[in-house]
Design an enzyme around this catalytic site. Structure first.
Site, PDB file in Angstrom:
ATOM      1  N   GLY A  46       0.811  -1.219   0.000  1.00  0.00           N
ATOM      2  CA  GLY A  46       0.000   0.000   0.000  1.00  0.00           C
ATOM      3  C   GLY A  46       0.841   1.263   0.000  1.00  0.00           C
ATOM      4  O   GLY A  46       0.562   2.225  -0.729  1.00  0.00           O
ATOM      5  N   CYS A  47       1.895   1.256   0.793  1.00  0.00           N
ATOM      6  CA  CYS A  47       2.750   2.442   0.885  1.00  0.00           C
ATOM      7  C   CYS A  47       3.516   2.664  -0.414  1.00  0.00           C
ATOM      8  O   CYS A  47       3.742   3.804  -0.822  1.00  0.00           O
ATOM      9  CB  CYS A  47       3.695   2.319   2.072  1.00  0.00           C
ATOM     10  SG  CYS A  47       2.809   2.268   3.654  1.00  0.00           S
ATOM     11  N   THR A  48       3.885   1.581  -1.079  1.00  0.00           N
ATOM     12  CA  THR A  48       4.559   1.699  -2.371  1.00  0.00           C
ATOM     13  C   THR A  48       3.603   2.285  -3.403  1.00  0.00           C
ATOM     14  O   THR A  48       3.975   3.194  -4.158  1.00  0.00           O
ATOM     15  CB  THR A  48       5.099   0.327  -2.826  1.00  0.00           C
ATOM     16  OG1 THR A  48       6.058  -0.125  -1.859  1.00  0.00           O
ATOM     17  CG2 THR A  48       5.743   0.407  -4.196  1.00  0.00           C
TER      18      THR A  48
END
Length: 157
Positions: A46-48
């Site tokens: 998700g952060c990527t």
């Protein structure tokens, strides 16, 4: 947990290490609009997705006067690997002790897979040229967030 910020609040100033061995001080960016977003961990799916979305949109955001700061509790070394691995073009900052996250209301209790845990609350705070909060969004979704933010900011190019 600190109170969440709301439009009209003055954003807490901070100085944090970046992934390139330098330091970034928020008040040094006065005169620019700033998007400060908080994410739990570099190199997670998700952060990527979110970091890549911001990087893909950085030219347009900067063209509209916005600078983007991504803040996580990761070390500067891990952030440098994140930048390198995914070709990120946004500024990544390390808040290892989570003081800045707490001051922005972006750290505290949250639901994760049905359980209450303490951690980073995926959040985005938009500041005007004077450092005043114009938008504060908490518990945002990683996927599609940048597109929604662009709509909220009236950026459609």
């Amino acid at each position: 947990m600190a109170d969440r910020l709301t439009p009209g609040d003055t954003a807490p100033d901070f100085t944090l290490p970046d992934d390139k061995g330098g330091k970034v001080t928020l008040s040094d960016l006065r005169g620019k609009q700033v998007i400060v977003y908080f994410y739990p961990a570099a190199m997670t799916p998700g952060c990527t997705t979110q970091a890549c979305d911001f990087s893909d949109n950085i030219a347009s955001l900067r063209g509209h006067g916005y600078e983007v700061l991504g803040i996580s509790p990761d070390s500067p070394d891990k952030l440098a690997k994140f930048r390198e691995k995914d070709g990120l073009t946004i500024t990544l900052l390390s808040d290892a002790d989570k003081v800045v996250m707490q001051s922005y209301g972006a750290y505290g209790e949250k639901k994760l897979y049905g359980k209450t845990v303490e951690g980073v609350i995926r959040s985005t705070v938009v500041l005007d040229e004077k450092g005043t909060v114009t938008q504060a969004q908490y518990n945002v979704k990683a996927t599609g967030h940048v597109a929604k933010l662009r709509r909220d900011l009236g950026i459609d190019d």
